[in-house]
Design a protein around this motif. Structure first.
Motif, mmCIF file in Angstrom:
data_model
loop_
_atom_site.group_PDB
_atom_site.id
_atom_site.type_symbol
_atom_site.label_atom_id
_atom_site.label_comp_id
_atom_site.label_asym_id
_atom_site.label_seq_id
_atom_site.Cartn_x
_atom_site.Cartn_y
_atom_site.Cartn_z
ATOM 1 N N THR A 155 0.766 -1.054 -0.081
ATOM 2 C CA THR A 155 -0.031 -0.069 -0.050
ATOM 3 C C THR A 155 1.046 1.303 0.095
ATOM 4 O O THR A 155 0.743 2.076 -0.960
ATOM 5 N N VAL A 156 1.856 1.245 0.650
ATOM 6 C CA VAL A 156 2.685 2.424 0.940
ATOM 7 C C VAL A 156 3.445 2.518 -0.334
ATOM 8 O O VAL A 156 3.625 3.703 -0.905
ATOM 9 N N GLU A 157 3.853 1.547 -1.032
ATOM 10 C CA GLU A 157 4.554 1.572 -2.287
ATOM 11 C C GLU A 157 3.700 2.384 -3.386
ATOM 12 O O GLU A 157 4.239 3.128 -3.990
ATOM 13 N N THR A 158 2.394 1.705 -3.377
ATOM 14 C CA THR A 158 1.591 2.520 -4.333
ATOM 15 C C THR A 158 1.289 3.684 -4.367
ATOM 16 O O THR A 158 1.498 4.841 -5.142
ATOM 17 N N GLN A 159 1.212 4.349 -3.067
ATOM 18 C CA GLN A 159 0.906 5.639 -2.565
ATOM 19 C C GLN A 159 2.406 6.462 -2.680
ATOM 20 O O GLN A 159 1.838 7.598 -3.265
ATOM 21 N N ILE A 160 3.408 6.166 -2.496
ATOM 22 C CA ILE A 160 4.469 6.648 -2.634
ATOM 23 C C ILE A 160 4.814 7.123 -4.334
ATOM 24 O O ILE A 160 5.178 7.975 -4.821
ATOM 25 N N ASP A 161 4.527 6.018 -4.863
ATOM 26 C CA ASP A 161 4.804 5.834 -6.396
ATOM 27 C C ASP A 161 3.797 6.933 -7.108
ATOM 28 O O ASP A 161 4.359 7.960 -7.722
ATOM 29 N N SER A 162 2.647 7.123 -6.538
ATOM 30 C CA SER A 162 1.705 8.362 -7.100
ATOM 31 C C SER A 162 2.368 9.833 -6.786
ATOM 32 O O SER A 162 2.113 10.648 -7.469
ATOM 33 N N VAL A 163 2.796 9.710 -5.554
ATOM 34 C CA VAL A 163 3.307 11.151 -5.153
ATOM 35 C C VAL A 163 4.461 11.346 -5.818
ATOM 36 O O VAL A 163 4.733 12.569 -6.493
ATOM 37 N N LYS A 215 8.220 12.974 -13.513
ATOM 38 C CA LYS A 215 7.624 12.299 -14.895
ATOM 39 C C LYS A 215 8.349 12.249 -15.824
ATOM 40 O O LYS A 215 8.060 11.836 -17.005
ATOM 41 N N ASP A 216 9.505 13.202 -16.108
ATOM 42 C CA ASP A 216 9.889 13.152 -17.400
ATOM 43 C C ASP A 216 11.372 12.248 -17.205
ATOM 44 O O ASP A 216 12.286 12.310 -16.677
ATOM 45 N N ASN A 217 11.219 10.972 -17.839
ATOM 46 C CA ASN A 217 12.059 9.874 -17.668
ATOM 47 C C ASN A 217 13.462 10.472 -18.517
ATOM 48 O O ASN A 217 14.329 9.708 -18.124
ATOM 49 N N ASN A 218 13.337 11.351 -19.168
ATOM 50 C CA ASN A 218 14.697 11.916 -19.849
ATOM 51 C C ASN A 218 15.532 12.910 -19.334
ATOM 52 O O ASN A 218 16.527 13.415 -19.799
ATOM 53 N N GLY A 219 14.808 13.635 -18.240
ATOM 54 C CA GLY A 219 15.505 14.746 -17.448
ATOM 55 C C GLY A 219 16.327 14.238 -16.165
ATOM 56 O O GLY A 219 16.314 12.799 -15.829
ATOM 57 N N PRO A 220 16.934 15.154 -15.226
ATOM 58 C CA PRO A 220 17.412 14.498 -14.160
ATOM 59 C C PRO A 220 16.533 13.971 -13.395
ATOM 60 O O PRO A 220 15.276 14.304 -13.755
ATOM 61 N N GLY A 221 16.725 12.984 -12.498
ATOM 62 C CA GLY A 221 15.851 12.301 -11.762
ATOM 63 C C GLY A 221 16.005 12.548 -10.197
ATOM 64 O O GLY A 221 16.537 13.368 -9.691
ATOM 65 N N ALA A 222 16.006 11.280 -9.365
ATOM 66 C CA ALA A 222 16.160 11.294 -8.053
ATOM 67 C C ALA A 222 15.954 9.646 -7.634
ATOM 68 O O ALA A 222 15.589 8.932 -8.283
ATOM 69 N N VAL A 223 16.484 9.694 -6.424
ATOM 70 C CA VAL A 223 16.374 8.323 -5.693
ATOM 71 C C VAL A 223 15.724 8.470 -4.254
ATOM 72 O O VAL A 223 16.243 9.395 -3.510
ATOM 73 N N PHE A 224 14.837 7.548 -3.941
ATOM 74 C CA PHE A 224 14.128 7.826 -2.803
ATOM 75 C C PHE A 224 14.052 6.192 -1.989
ATOM 76 O O PHE A 224 14.173 5.354 -2.539
ATOM 77 N N LEU A 225 14.492 6.361 -0.654
ATOM 78 C CA LEU A 225 14.244 5.119 0.193
ATOM 79 C C LEU A 225 13.628 5.615 1.319
ATOM 80 O O LEU A 225 13.630 6.294 1.985
ATOM 81 N N VAL A 226 12.703 4.477 1.547
ATOM 82 C CA VAL A 226 11.953 4.428 2.941
ATOM 83 C C VAL A 226 12.014 2.977 3.455
ATOM 84 O O VAL A 226 12.369 2.099 3.233
ATOM 85 N N ALA A 227 12.750 3.406 4.827
ATOM 86 C CA ALA A 227 12.860 2.124 5.663
ATOM 87 C C ALA A 227 12.077 2.316 6.988
ATOM 88 O O ALA A 227 11.864 3.351 7.548
ATOM 89 N N LYS A 281 14.873 -1.528 7.707
ATOM 90 C CA LYS A 281 14.917 -2.614 6.493
ATOM 91 C C LYS A 281 14.031 -1.626 5.470
ATOM 92 O O LYS A 281 12.855 -1.217 5.703
ATOM 93 N N PRO A 282 14.575 -1.532 4.275
ATOM 94 C CA PRO A 282 14.001 -0.775 3.079
ATOM 95 C C PRO A 282 12.715 -1.387 2.873
ATOM 96 O O PRO A 282 12.580 -2.632 2.560
ATOM 97 N N ILE A 283 11.631 -0.546 2.746
ATOM 98 C CA ILE A 283 10.195 -0.960 2.351
ATOM 99 C C ILE A 283 9.932 -0.130 0.856
ATOM 100 O O ILE A 283 9.182 -0.503 0.541
ATOM 101 N N TYR A 284 10.794 0.645 0.559
ATOM 102 C CA TYR A 284 10.666 1.417 -0.774
ATOM 103 C C TYR A 284 12.139 1.860 -1.167
ATOM 104 O O TYR A 284 12.733 2.565 -0.416
ATOM 105 N N ARG A 285 12.465 1.607 -2.552
ATOM 106 C CA ARG A 285 13.880 1.933 -2.940
ATOM 107 C C ARG A 285 13.710 1.935 -4.336
ATOM 108 O O ARG A 285 13.722 1.001 -5.022
ATOM 109 N N LYS A 286 13.622 3.432 -4.985
ATOM 110 C CA LYS A 286 13.353 3.278 -6.347
ATOM 111 C C LYS A 286 14.170 4.564 -6.888
ATOM 112 O O LYS A 286 14.391 5.670 -6.151
#
Length: 343
Positions: free
Chosen positions: A11-19, A25-37, A41-46
């Motif tokens: 549930t958290v993953e889906t909610q974080i993805d939407s935020v 949303k620009d896959n060709n521009g600069p980006g980011a990395v987010f981790l939630v633990a 223990k990581p529960i989100y890492r993208k």
């Protein structure tokens, strides 16, 4: 992880993805990395977007970012390591270590740690660009701002200040006899196993480096400054995984005793008795009434933000490789989502 936690984390993953999808949303521009633990223990890492636009290299979760002012956490703990070793005391005045520092008899290390020294913030001086590309020694950098008029008497106000942390880095060098870079490497990174963290360098090869960008009506490569200038106030590099190791090391007293950590996370008090929401290297705030320890960072081409919620053992960290995308608000939003799922 039990079945209930798996359900929660999905549930958290889906909610974080939407935020995050709304911002990155620009896959060709600069980006980011987010981790939630949660509980270490990581529960989100993208990862999102590009680590290098010119070479069309996708971002990945283990990319290395400049973390800007999150460096202050390491400088503060470095000072506390030296205090535990009996080599300094946070109540010492800085004149004990830098005898010719103006008003140094009235400014304590504690004032530097809590941004209450009144020293002029060198990053706000008009002449800053005259040194931006010069490789200065810590002494030269301190000399650049030390004779400026002070903004207020020590302990009178809280005013976020990069100069104070530069002076702290210089004191670490004087007391330890080691370069700041080597002291942090040996006393923190190596002990914690932060193998992908380091003092930043533009010249050395840094495996999995994320490149920094500005947006000026289109993306451009970040402006180059000498990394001797942000120094102990902002010159470290790390990964989200290493920052989780750091958070765990703080929680488990790997580097300093629990009594020392309590000092680090005690809100400061001004001379008039008024409390403010900063300890040693961390903002001590709250999200929806729940106490947090947090800090952001901003340096040419990069922005960072980390939020830790002690009562729920939740850590949220976000790194961006464009200073056009501040992760501060998003990281706090993700913290709220995570709190709501686990509280």
């Amino acid at each position: 992880m039990n079945t209930l936690q798996v359900g929660y984390s999905q549930t958290v993953e889906t909610q974080i993805d939407s935020v995050l999808a709304t911002v990155f949303k620009d896959n060709n521009g600069p980006g980011a990395v987010f981790l939630v633990a949660k509980e270490g223990k990581p529960i989100y890492r993208k990862a999102f977007g590009k680590a290098n636009i010119e070479l069309d290299v996708n971002m990945k979760p283990d990319n290395v970012f400049q973390i800007g002012s999150m460096t202050k956490q390491f400088t503060a703990v470095g000072i506390m390591i030296l205090e535990e070793q009996g080599k300094l005391n946070v109540n010492d005045t800085i004149s004990k270590y830098i005898p010719d520092y103006p008003n140094g008899n009235n400014i304590a290390i504690h004032h530097l740690l809590t941004h209450t020294s009144g020293i002029k913030d060198f990053t706000k001086m008009k002449s800053i660009m005259s040194i931006a590309r010069k490789d200065l020694t810590p002494k030269d950098l301190v000399d650049f701002f030390k004779d400026e008029p002070t903004d207020f008497q020590p302990g009178e106000q809280f005013d976020y200040n990069n100069s104070g942390y530069v002076v702290l880095g210089y004191i670490i060098e004087i007391v330890s006899g080691k370069a700041y870079e080597d002291f942090i490497e040996q006393n923190i990174f190596e002990k914690v196993g932060m193998n992908n963290s380091r003092y930043a360098s533009e010249r050395e090869i840094v495996k999995d480096r994320a490149y920094g960008y500005h947006n000026r009506g289109g993306f451009i490569n970040k402006m180059n400054v000498s990394l001797s200038i942000p120094y102990a106030s902002g010159s470290l590099m790390s990964t989200v995984d290493d920052m989780l190791k750091w958070q765990e090391a703080i929680n488990n007293n790997i580097l300093v005793a629990n009594s020392t950590i309590d000092k680090v996370f005690t809100k400061g008090t001004l001379n008039n008795g008024e409390q403010f929401t900063y300890g040693y290297g961390w903002h001590l705030k709250n999200i929806e009434g729940i106490p947090t320890r947090e800090h952001g960072g901003s340096i040419f081409g990069f922005k960072s933000m980390g939020v830790y919620i002690p009562s729920l053992d939740i850590y949220v960290i976000g790194f961006s490789n464009c200073d056009c995308h501040s992760p501060t608000k998003i990281t706090r939003e993700i913290a709220v989502l995570t709190i709501n799922n686990f509280n």
